[in-house]
Design an enzyme around this catalytic site. Structure first.
Site, short mmCIF file in Angstrom:
data_model
loop_
_atom_site.label_atom_id
_atom_site.label_comp_id
_atom_site.label_asym_id
_atom_site.label_seq_id
_atom_site.Cartn_x
_atom_site.Cartn_y
_atom_site.Cartn_z
N SER A 69 24.73 16.11 -33.15
CA SER A 69 24.58 14.92 -33.94
C SER A 69 24.43 15.17 -35.44
CB SER A 69 23.36 14.14 -33.44
OG SER A 69 22.17 14.89 -33.64
N SER B 119 22.35 19.92 -31.45
CA SER B 119 22.80 19.15 -32.61
C SER B 119 22.81 19.88 -33.95
CB SER B 119 21.97 17.89 -32.76
OG SER B 119 22.45 16.92 -31.87
N LYS C 61 19.33 15.31 -43.11
CA LYS C 61 19.80 14.47 -42.01
C LYS C 61 19.00 13.17 -42.05
CE LYS C 61 20.56 14.67 -36.97
NZ LYS C 61 20.43 15.49 -35.76
N1 GLN Z 1 24.75 16.27 -27.81
C1 GLN Z 1 23.47 16.26 -27.17
C2 GLN Z 1 23.10 14.84 -26.81
O1 GLN Z 1 23.91 14.02 -26.97
C3 GLN Z 1 22.45 16.89 -28.07
C4 GLN Z 1 22.04 16.03 -29.17
C5 GLN Z 1 20.98 16.63 -30.02
O2 GLN Z 1 20.77 17.85 -29.98
N2 GLN Z 1 20.28 15.79 -30.75
O3 GLN Z 1 22.02 14.56 -26.40
#
Ligand code: GLN
Length: 487
Positions: free
Chosen positions: A152, A176, A77
């Protein structure tokens, strides 16, 4: 070989059926072929990958001590700093940022002999659930290119699902790793907070952020976690524990396993197909001798609002470092210092990131701190206590990873609340610091994958992986090849 798991590639390399260079070439060609349409990678460095692969092959030829990951290609990532290779975090702010050091996770995986194919696309600064906030454009889901892959870590999920890499790293703050794994039919594990060092992992909400593996089987998650986990003095919240083998419970017996089923995970908003697939999985476990334990997590429904106070608060503080001075984007035209900050941040950050910075600054400001931030911290503790209580009666908690399967690109971008609701089942675990994983458990009527979430007690990764592995030995959901990325 494209369809092989990490464990299979590891055996093939050990048996000299294939070389690491051949594997790297194979996956690089696949990336070349598919990335134009799927957009899973932001950066691919073929030269660097082939060089690492040559080194792995030389080690093996020289009879040096090699491990199970020596010569295995993987993707990272783009939130992990990689020395000498661009790290964008999905943002324009870091478009040309080349880190002078490697993240702990990168160091560990590369010293275990993995070959880095490239850096995967992600929501900007890991804020999002659909990969649509990336400055580099959305990732497309390989089960249906009109759908999002989740976020994400959507680039890592699609890289693994579309066989552009056998495994990848991700990070999980509120879901994410697990949410994109669920939406792409892959497997992802968010470890116990503190197990994987955050050093060199670009910070979003530091008390929640945790790195973890994404792959196509529970066994592969274990192999990767073995390399990723470990104490690191450079991360003040890294836990000092004796190293363990996360693959040691892969033949765990399910007989007598107490499976907690919280009513809060099966309430309103859960898609009927998702519910049906998750219940089928539960019945499979019960047929193996597991026991169902009805649970209540009374404060779980507060998890979403609590998260959306705490995560932006921490983000607003973490992102204050991007001021155009030391690194990152700097506006070319400005009047004075303050104007330089304003213009650099205005140009460098996207809309969702700005929204979080504003919300975070607001809840931390004088007069609102007690009403929002402090209150959320207290509720966070109550949410964690619910789990402590629950694990007196059960060994693992089962539920859906997400309320729906993959949704259409563009369908929620203008409605942040709808977007945030995707994380309703994934947010409680990180608030409590608990490990949780997602594995595929079937498909909906449109043929889109459904994810099953298993949440464990602190440091119960080996057991979670064992439970998931037993399920995968009996089912083949995790082996299905995505329709729109045929082999
Ligand atoms: N979708 C969640 C957010 O927008 C979690 C994102 C994540 O785990 N980095 O914060």
């Amino acid at each position: 070989m494209l369809n092989a798991t990490v464990a299979e590639l590891s055996s093939a390399l050990a048996a000299r059926q294939v070389s690491s260079v051949e594997l790297a070439q194979l996956f690089l060609e696949r990336i070349d072929r598919l990335n134009g349409s799927l957009n899973a990678f932001i950066t691919v460095d073929a030269e660097r990958a082939l060089e690492q692969a040559r080194r792995a092959d030389a080690q093996r030829a020289g009879n040096a001590v090699v491990g199970p990951l020596t010569g295995v290609p993987i993707a990272h990532k783009d939130i992990y700093c990689t020395k000498g290779m661009r790290t964008t975090c999905g943002s324009r702010m870091l478009e040309n940022f080349v880190s002078p050091y490697d993240a702990h996770v990168i160091e560990r995986l590369e010293s275990a002999g993995t070959v880095t194919l490239g850096k995967t696309n992600m929501d900007e600064f890991a804020m999002g659930s659909s990969n649509e906030t990336s400055y580099y454009g959305p990732v497309r889901n390989c089960w249906n290119r009109g759908c999002v892959p989740g976020g994400s870590s959507g680039g890592s999920a699609v890289a693994v699902a579309a066989r552009m890499a056998p495994a990848a790293t991700g990070t999980d703050t509120g879901g994410s790793i697990r949410q994109p794994a669920a939406l792409t039919g892959t497997c992802g594990l968010k470890p116990t907070y503190g197990l994987v060092s955050r050093y060199g992992m670009i910070a979003f909400a530091s008390s929640l952020d945790q790195g973890g593996p994404m792959a196509r089987s529970a066994q592969d998650l274990a192999l990767l976690l073995n390399a990723m986990a470990g104490f690191d003095r450079r991360d003040s919240t890294s836990v000092e524990r004796a190293p363990e083998d996360y693959a040691r419970m892969l033949d765990l017996s399910l007989d007598g396993l107490r499976i907690g089923v919280p009513e809060q995970f099966f309430g309103e908003g859960l898609d009927a197909d998702v519910r049906a697939r998750v219940e089928e999985a539960l019945h499979w476990f019960l047929a193996q001798g597991a026991r169902r334990v009805p649970l209540r997590l009374p404060n779980a429904e507060l998890a979403l609002p609590v998260y959306y106070v705490l995560a932006p608060a921490e983000a607003s503080s973490n992102l204050s470092r991007y001021d155009g001075v030391r690194y990152g984007h700097r506006a070319t035209e400005y009047e004075d210092l303050l104007d330089m900050y304003v213009r650099s941040r205005t140009e460098g950050f996207g809309e969702e990131v700005k929204r979080r910075i504003l919300v975070g600054t607001y809840v931390l400001s004088h007069g609102y701190y007690d009403a929002y931030y402090l209150q959320a911290q207290k509720l966070r503790r109550l949410i964690a206590q619910d789990f402590v209580q629950a694990y007196r009666d059960c060994d693992v908690i089962l539920g859906p990873t997400t309320p729906t399967t993959a949704f259409a690109l563009g369908s929620k971008v203008d409605d942040p609340l709808q977007m945030y609701l995707n994380d309703i089942y994934t947010i409680p675990a990180p608030l409590a610091g608990l490990p949780a994983l997602s594995i595929p458990c079937g498909f909906d009527a449109q043929g889109l994958p459904v994810g099953l979430q298993l949440t464990g007690n602190y440091f119960a990764e080996a057991r979670l992986l064992g439970i998931a592995q037993r399920y995968q030995l009996a089912t083949d959901w995790h082996l299905r090849v995505p329709r729109e990325a045929p082999l």
